[in-house]
Design a protein around this motif. Sequence first.
Motif, PDB file in Angstrom:
ATOM      1  N   ASN A  10       0.863  -1.179   0.000  1.00 37.67           N
ATOM      2  CA  ASN A  10       0.000   0.000   0.000  1.00 37.67           C
ATOM      3  C   ASN A  10       0.904   1.235   0.000  1.00 37.67           C
ATOM      4  O   ASN A  10       1.703   1.395   0.919  1.00 37.67           O
ATOM      5  CB  ASN A  10      -0.900  -0.026   1.236  1.00 37.67           C
ATOM      6  CG  ASN A  10      -1.906   1.104   1.274  1.00 37.67           C
ATOM      7  OD1 ASN A  10      -1.637   2.215   0.839  1.00 37.67           O
ATOM      8  ND2 ASN A  10      -3.069   0.810   1.817  1.00 37.67           N
ATOM      9  N   PRO A  11       0.778   2.112  -0.987  1.00 40.25           N
ATOM     10  CA  PRO A  11       1.662   3.280  -1.049  1.00 40.25           C
ATOM     11  C   PRO A  11       1.474   4.265   0.105  1.00 40.25           C
ATOM     12  O   PRO A  11       2.341   5.102   0.338  1.00 40.25           O
ATOM     13  CB  PRO A  11       1.306   3.934  -2.394  1.00 40.25           C
ATOM     14  CG  PRO A  11      -0.028   3.403  -2.755  1.00 40.25           C
ATOM     15  CD  PRO A  11      -0.149   2.058  -2.115  1.00 40.25           C
ATOM     16  N   ASP A  12       0.374   4.166   0.850  1.00 36.93           N
ATOM     17  CA  ASP A  12       0.142   5.049   1.990  1.00 36.93           C
ATOM     18  C   ASP A  12       0.875   4.602   3.255  1.00 36.93           C
ATOM     19  O   ASP A  12       0.865   5.312   4.259  1.00 36.93           O
ATOM     20  CB  ASP A  12      -1.358   5.134   2.313  1.00 36.93           C
ATOM     21  CG  ASP A  12      -2.112   5.976   1.301  1.00 36.93           C
ATOM     22  OD1 ASP A  12      -1.474   6.802   0.618  1.00 36.93           O
ATOM     23  OD2 ASP A  12      -3.332   5.812   1.203  1.00 36.93           O
ATOM     24  N   ILE A  13       1.482   3.432   3.227  1.00 36.57           N
ATOM     25  CA  ILE A  13       2.179   2.907   4.405  1.00 36.57           C
ATOM     26  C   ILE A  13       3.682   3.093   4.203  1.00 36.57           C
ATOM     27  O   ILE A  13       4.275   2.452   3.339  1.00 36.57           O
ATOM     28  CB  ILE A  13       1.873   1.414   4.630  1.00 36.57           C
ATOM     29  CG1 ILE A  13       0.373   1.176   4.695  1.00 36.57           C
ATOM     30  CG2 ILE A  13       2.576   0.911   5.887  1.00 36.57           C
ATOM     31  CD1 ILE A  13      -0.020  -0.287   4.659  1.00 36.57           C
ATOM     32  N   PRO A  14       4.318   3.965   4.990  1.00 41.49           N
ATOM     33  CA  PRO A  14       5.774   4.125   4.855  1.00 41.49           C
ATOM     34  C   PRO A  14       6.520   2.967   5.507  1.00 41.49           C
ATOM     35  O   PRO A  14       6.068   2.421   6.514  1.00 41.49           O
ATOM     36  CB  PRO A  14       6.055   5.436   5.583  1.00 41.49           C
ATOM     37  CG  PRO A  14       4.963   5.560   6.584  1.00 41.49           C
ATOM     38  CD  PRO A  14       3.755   4.886   5.981  1.00 41.49           C
ATOM     39  N   PHE A  58       9.722  -7.125  10.669  1.00 45.65           N
ATOM     40  CA  PHE A  58       8.383  -6.617  10.939  1.00 45.65           C
ATOM     41  C   PHE A  58       7.511  -6.990   9.756  1.00 45.65           C
ATOM     42  O   PHE A  58       7.974  -7.120   8.630  1.00 45.65           O
ATOM     43  CB  PHE A  58       8.359  -5.105  11.217  1.00 45.65           C
ATOM     44  CG  PHE A  58       8.792  -4.234  10.071  1.00 45.65           C
ATOM     45  CD1 PHE A  58       7.853  -3.597   9.269  1.00 45.65           C
ATOM     46  CD2 PHE A  58      10.136  -4.028   9.806  1.00 45.65           C
ATOM     47  CE1 PHE A  58       8.243  -2.780   8.228  1.00 45.65           C
ATOM     48  CE2 PHE A  58      10.534  -3.212   8.763  1.00 45.65           C
ATOM     49  CZ  PHE A  58       9.592  -2.577   7.980  1.00 45.65           C
ATOM     50  N   GLN A  59       6.256  -7.241  10.053  1.00 51.01           N
ATOM     51  CA  GLN A  59       5.307  -7.660   9.031  1.00 51.01           C
ATOM     52  C   GLN A  59       4.117  -6.706   9.043  1.00 51.01           C
ATOM     53  O   GLN A  59       3.565  -6.412  10.102  1.00 51.01           O
ATOM     54  CB  GLN A  59       4.835  -9.083   9.288  1.00 51.01           C
ATOM     55  CG  GLN A  59       3.889  -9.606   8.232  1.00 51.01           C
ATOM     56  CD  GLN A  59       3.604 -11.078   8.420  1.00 51.01           C
ATOM     57  OE1 GLN A  59       4.519 -11.856   8.658  1.00 51.01           O
ATOM     58  NE2 GLN A  59       2.348 -11.452   8.316  1.00 51.01           N
ATOM     59  N   ILE A  60       3.758  -6.225   7.868  1.00 52.59           N
ATOM     60  CA  ILE A  60       2.606  -5.338   7.719  1.00 52.59           C
ATOM     61  C   ILE A  60       1.518  -6.131   7.016  1.00 52.59           C
ATOM     62  O   ILE A  60       1.753  -6.717   5.963  1.00 52.59           O
ATOM     63  CB  ILE A  60       2.963  -4.095   6.886  1.00 52.59           C
ATOM     64  CG1 ILE A  60       4.108  -3.335   7.538  1.00 52.59           C
ATOM     65  CG2 ILE A  60       1.735  -3.199   6.715  1.00 52.59           C
ATOM     66  CD1 ILE A  60       4.676  -2.220   6.679  1.00 52.59           C
ATOM     67  N   THR A  61       0.330  -6.143   7.600  1.00 54.43           N
ATOM     68  CA  THR A  61      -0.802  -6.856   7.014  1.00 54.43           C
ATOM     69  C   THR A  61      -1.978  -5.902   6.895  1.00 54.43           C
ATOM     70  O   THR A  61      -2.356  -5.256   7.872  1.00 54.43           O
ATOM     71  CB  THR A  61      -1.214  -8.062   7.889  1.00 54.43           C
ATOM     72  OG1 THR A  61      -0.062  -8.905   8.069  1.00 54.43           O
ATOM     73  CG2 THR A  61      -2.334  -8.848   7.251  1.00 54.43           C
ATOM     74  N   GLU A  62      -2.529  -5.797   5.705  1.00 50.26           N
ATOM     75  CA  GLU A  62      -3.708  -4.974   5.498  1.00 50.26           C
ATOM     76  C   GLU A  62      -4.940  -5.827   5.749  1.00 50.26           C
ATOM     77  O   GLU A  62      -5.063  -6.924   5.230  1.00 50.26           O
ATOM     78  CB  GLU A  62      -3.729  -4.409   4.080  1.00 50.26           C
ATOM     79  CG  GLU A  62      -4.816  -3.381   3.860  1.00 50.26           C
ATOM     80  CD  GLU A  62      -4.717  -2.677   2.515  1.00 50.26           C
ATOM     81  OE1 GLU A  62      -5.755  -2.168   2.083  1.00 50.26           O
ATOM     82  OE2 GLU A  62      -3.630  -2.632   1.926  1.00 50.26           O
ATOM     83  N   MET A  63      -5.828  -5.303   6.566  1.00 55.45           N
ATOM     84  CA  MET A  63      -7.038  -6.019   6.933  1.00 55.45           C
ATOM     85  C   MET A  63      -8.136  -5.740   5.908  1.00 55.45           C
ATOM     86  O   MET A  63      -8.168  -4.685   5.287  1.00 55.45           O
ATOM     87  CB  MET A  63      -7.528  -5.581   8.316  1.00 55.45           C
ATOM     88  CG  MET A  63      -6.457  -5.562   9.393  1.00 55.45           C
ATOM     89  SD  MET A  63      -5.814  -7.169   9.803  1.00 55.45           S
ATOM     90  CE  MET A  63      -7.115  -7.764  10.819  1.00 55.45           C
ATOM     91  N   VAL A  64      -9.083  -6.672   5.773  1.00 55.77           N
ATOM     92  CA  VAL A  64     -10.255  -6.492   4.939  1.00 55.77           C
ATOM     93  C   VAL A  64     -11.136  -5.441   5.615  1.00 55.77           C
ATOM     94  O   VAL A  64     -11.240  -5.412   6.845  1.00 55.77           O
ATOM     95  CB  VAL A  64     -11.000  -7.832   4.753  1.00 55.77           C
ATOM     96  CG1 VAL A  64     -12.317  -7.632   4.030  1.00 55.77           C
ATOM     97  CG2 VAL A  64     -10.125  -8.820   4.016  1.00 55.77           C
ATOM     98  N   LYS A  65     -11.771  -4.587   4.834  1.00 55.97           N
ATOM     99  CA  LYS A  65     -12.643  -3.550   5.398  1.00 55.97           C
ATOM    100  C   LYS A  65     -13.708  -4.194   6.287  1.00 55.97           C
ATOM    101  O   LYS A  65     -14.340  -5.162   5.921  1.00 55.97           O
ATOM    102  CB  LYS A  65     -13.291  -2.742   4.290  1.00 55.97           C
ATOM    103  CG  LYS A  65     -12.307  -1.855   3.563  1.00 55.97           C
ATOM    104  CD  LYS A  65     -12.984  -0.880   2.653  1.00 55.97           C
ATOM    105  CE  LYS A  65     -12.077  -0.123   1.755  1.00 55.97           C
ATOM    106  NZ  LYS A  65     -10.805   0.255   2.210  1.00 55.97           N
ATOM    107  N   GLY A  66     -13.871  -3.649   7.495  1.00 55.75           N
ATOM    108  CA  GLY A  66     -14.866  -4.161   8.436  1.00 55.75           C
ATOM    109  C   GLY A  66     -14.364  -5.281   9.320  1.00 55.75           C
ATOM    110  O   GLY A  66     -15.095  -5.756  10.195  1.00 55.75           O
ATOM    111  N   ALA A  67     -13.139  -5.741   9.139  1.00 57.40           N
ATOM    112  CA  ALA A  67     -12.627  -6.876   9.918  1.00 57.40           C
ATOM    113  C   ALA A  67     -12.406  -6.530  11.382  1.00 57.40           C
ATOM    114  O   ALA A  67     -12.495  -7.399  12.236  1.00 57.40           O
ATOM    115  CB  ALA A  67     -11.326  -7.377   9.311  1.00 57.40           C
TER     116      ALA A  67
END
Length: 132
Positions: free
Chosen positions: A36-40, A121-130
Amino acid sequence: MKKILLTLCMLPFFIWLQGCAPATYEIEGYTESSINPDIPVPTNAKLVENIAYSDDPNLKKGAKYELKHIGGEQGLYPPMDYFQKLADTGWVELEEKRLGHVHFLKKDTTVIAIEIREDTFQITEMVKGAME
């Protein structure tokens, strides 16, 4: 002669003392994450793998990065300067959702989980509403 003897006696102590000093990480700047480009992410963090979550309906996608000593000894010390950078770019930590090494952050409608370990470190994007 006493100075030389004293120096030779103190040398093992100083070598031992240096070995006991905590190792630290260094962030050289920030770039966009691979998910995700919004996550530095730190520019000197090495992307280990991109992760697809086809078996978990709450997780969208993730990326694991390596950066030596980012979590301190055994991953017990979260990198405060990295979390400050996330806050500066609009990410708000959901402190009540924190689970040990896993921090949840939200920006607009996007929620991410960041798991901090000693060298990764691990970055995980969640599904909307999760997270509701």
